[in-house]
Design a protein around this motif. Structure first.
Motif, PDB file in Angstrom:
ATOM      1  N   UNK A 107       0.840  -1.198   0.000  1.00  0.00           N
ATOM      2  CA  UNK A 107       0.000   0.000   0.000  1.00  0.00           C
ATOM      3  C   UNK A 107       0.873   1.244   0.000  1.00  0.00           C
ATOM      4  N   UNK A 108       1.986   1.200   0.727  1.00  0.00           N
ATOM      5  CA  UNK A 108       2.878   2.368   0.789  1.00  0.00           C
ATOM      6  C   UNK A 108       3.523   2.636  -0.575  1.00  0.00           C
ATOM      7  N   UNK A 109       3.959   1.584  -1.259  1.00  0.00           N
ATOM      8  CA  UNK A 109       4.555   1.760  -2.590  1.00  0.00           C
ATOM      9  C   UNK A 109       3.544   2.351  -3.562  1.00  0.00           C
ATOM     10  N   UNK A 110       2.352   1.825  -3.539  1.00  0.00           N
ATOM     11  CA  UNK A 110       1.328   2.300  -4.465  1.00  0.00           C
ATOM     12  C   UNK A 110       0.924   3.735  -4.147  1.00  0.00           C
ATOM     13  N   UNK A 111       0.823   4.072  -2.870  1.00  0.00           N
ATOM     14  CA  UNK A 111       0.475   5.440  -2.482  1.00  0.00           C
ATOM     15  C   UNK A 111       1.563   6.411  -2.907  1.00  0.00           C
ATOM     16  N   UNK A 112       2.820   6.023  -2.728  1.00  0.00           N
ATOM     17  CA  UNK A 112       3.933   6.890  -3.124  1.00  0.00           C
ATOM     18  C   UNK A 112       3.951   7.084  -4.635  1.00  0.00           C
ATOM     19  N   UNK A 113       3.747   6.011  -5.379  1.00  0.00           N
ATOM     20  CA  UNK A 113       3.708   6.123  -6.839  1.00  0.00           C
ATOM     21  C   UNK A 113       2.526   6.985  -7.273  1.00  0.00           C
ATOM     22  N   UNK A 114       1.375   6.783  -6.661  1.00  0.00           N
ATOM     23  CA  UNK A 114       0.207   7.598  -6.985  1.00  0.00           C
ATOM     24  C   UNK A 114       0.460   9.080  -6.728  1.00  0.00           C
ATOM     25  N   UNK A 115       1.126   9.397  -5.620  1.00  0.00           N
ATOM     26  CA  UNK A 115       1.440  10.793  -5.305  1.00  0.00           C
ATOM     27  C   UNK A 115       2.420  11.382  -6.315  1.00  0.00           C
ATOM     28  N   UNK A 116       3.403  10.596  -6.729  1.00  0.00           N
ATOM     29  CA  UNK A 116       4.371  11.071  -7.728  1.00  0.00           C
ATOM     30  C   UNK A 116       3.684  11.304  -9.074  1.00  0.00           C
ATOM     31  N   UNK A 117       2.767  10.431  -9.425  1.00  0.00           N
ATOM     32  CA  UNK A 117       2.013  10.609 -10.671  1.00  0.00           C
ATOM     33  C   UNK A 117       1.153  11.857 -10.589  1.00  0.00           C
ATOM     34  N   UNK A 118       0.494  12.066  -9.457  1.00  0.00           N
ATOM     35  CA  UNK A 118      -0.312  13.284  -9.277  1.00  0.00           C
ATOM     36  C   UNK A 118       0.545  14.535  -9.423  1.00  0.00           C
ATOM     37  N   UNK A 119       1.737  14.512  -8.827  1.00  0.00           N
ATOM     38  CA  UNK A 119       2.639  15.666  -8.928  1.00  0.00           C
ATOM     39  C   UNK A 119       3.038  15.908 -10.377  1.00  0.00           C
ATOM     40  N   UNK A 120       3.327  14.848 -11.112  1.00  0.00           N
ATOM     41  CA  UNK A 120       3.684  14.983 -12.526  1.00  0.00           C
ATOM     42  C   UNK A 120       2.502  15.529 -13.321  1.00  0.00           C
ATOM     43  N   UNK A 121       1.307  15.029 -13.037  1.00  0.00           N
ATOM     44  CA  UNK A 121       0.105  15.502 -13.740  1.00  0.00           C
ATOM     45  C   UNK A 121      -0.124  17.000 -13.483  1.00  0.00           C
ATOM     46  N   UNK A 122       0.034  17.424 -12.244  1.00  0.00           N
ATOM     47  CA  UNK A 122      -0.148  18.844 -11.916  1.00  0.00           C
ATOM     48  C   UNK A 122       0.896  19.704 -12.617  1.00  0.00           C
ATOM     49  N   UNK A 123       2.140  19.233 -12.613  1.00  0.00           N
ATOM     50  CA  UNK A 123       3.198  19.971 -13.292  1.00  0.00           C
ATOM     51  C   UNK A 123       2.893  20.096 -14.780  1.00  0.00           C
ATOM     52  N   UNK A 124       2.486  19.003 -15.394  1.00  0.00           N
ATOM     53  CA  UNK A 124       2.199  19.003 -16.828  1.00  0.00           C
ATOM     54  C   UNK A 124       1.027  19.926 -17.140  1.00  0.00           C
ATOM     55  N   UNK A 125      -0.026  19.851 -16.347  1.00  0.00           N
ATOM     56  CA  UNK A 125      -1.177  20.724 -16.585  1.00  0.00           C
ATOM     57  C   UNK A 125      -0.770  22.195 -16.500  1.00  0.00           C
ATOM     58  N   UNK A 126       0.034  22.526 -15.520  1.00  0.00           N
ATOM     59  CA  UNK A 126       0.498  23.909 -15.379  1.00  0.00           C
ATOM     60  C   UNK A 126       1.372  24.317 -16.554  1.00  0.00           C
ATOM     61  N   UNK A 127       2.267  23.431 -16.951  1.00  0.00           N
ATOM     62  CA  UNK A 127       3.178  23.719 -18.060  1.00  0.00           C
ATOM     63  C   UNK A 127       2.401  23.909 -19.372  1.00  0.00           C
ATOM     64  N   UNK A 128       1.449  23.021 -19.624  1.00  0.00           N
ATOM     65  CA  UNK A 128       0.694  23.110 -20.878  1.00  0.00           C
ATOM     66  C   UNK A 128      -0.246  24.315 -20.892  1.00  0.00           C
ATOM     67  N   UNK A 129      -0.672  24.769 -19.722  1.00  0.00           N
ATOM     68  CA  UNK A 129      -1.565  25.935 -19.651  1.00  0.00           C
ATOM     69  C   UNK A 129      -0.807  27.241 -19.897  1.00  0.00           C
ATOM     70  N   UNK A 130       0.492  27.206 -19.714  1.00  0.00           N
ATOM     71  CA  UNK A 130       1.298  28.437 -19.872  1.00  0.00           C
ATOM     72  C   UNK A 130       1.508  28.794 -21.321  1.00  0.00           C
TER      73      UNK A 130
END
Length: 122
Positions: A99-122
């Protein structure tokens, strides 16, 4: 009696340590040979696919996890999402998931998604 020497005021330098961005744009530029249109397309492709890949990883029986984790490693490597690469590689190599591995991976994916959304919106 020794004279008391006043202590010199301490000079404090406040350091702001910023986390590394979720996507290494320098690496992405190298991967795309500086083609900004291609950079944006690669980011869009990653953003469109990663949630589905993660969902499949979470739902997969043990034998299928390595293959899906490997797919995530490759996709994340292409855009320089190093936290996603590192965490997915742990799952790929271990063949299991906690569960810890999956939660950490999910959080990293969320961070990447947020970064990408911000980058593409600029």
């Amino acid at each position: 009696m020794l004279a008391s020497i006043p202590a010199a005021p301490l000079c404090r330098m406040e350091c702001l340590i910023l986390p590394a961005p979720a996507v290494d744009l320098t690496r992405l530029a190298r991967q795309t040979q500086g083609d900004t249109a291609l950079e944006r397309e690669v980011l869009r492709l990653f953003a469109d696919r990663i949630d589905g890949d993660f969902d499949r990883l979470c739902a997969a029986p043990a034998p299928g996890r390595r293959e899906i984790a490997h797919l995530i490693v490759g996709s994340a490597s292409a855009i320089g999402a190093e936290d996603v690469v590192r965490l997915a590689r742990e799952i790929e190599r271990g063949g299991g998931q906690t569960a810890a591995q999956m939660a950490a991976l999910g959080a990293a994916i969320d961070a990447a998604q947020k970064f990408i959304a911000s980058y593409l919106a600029a």
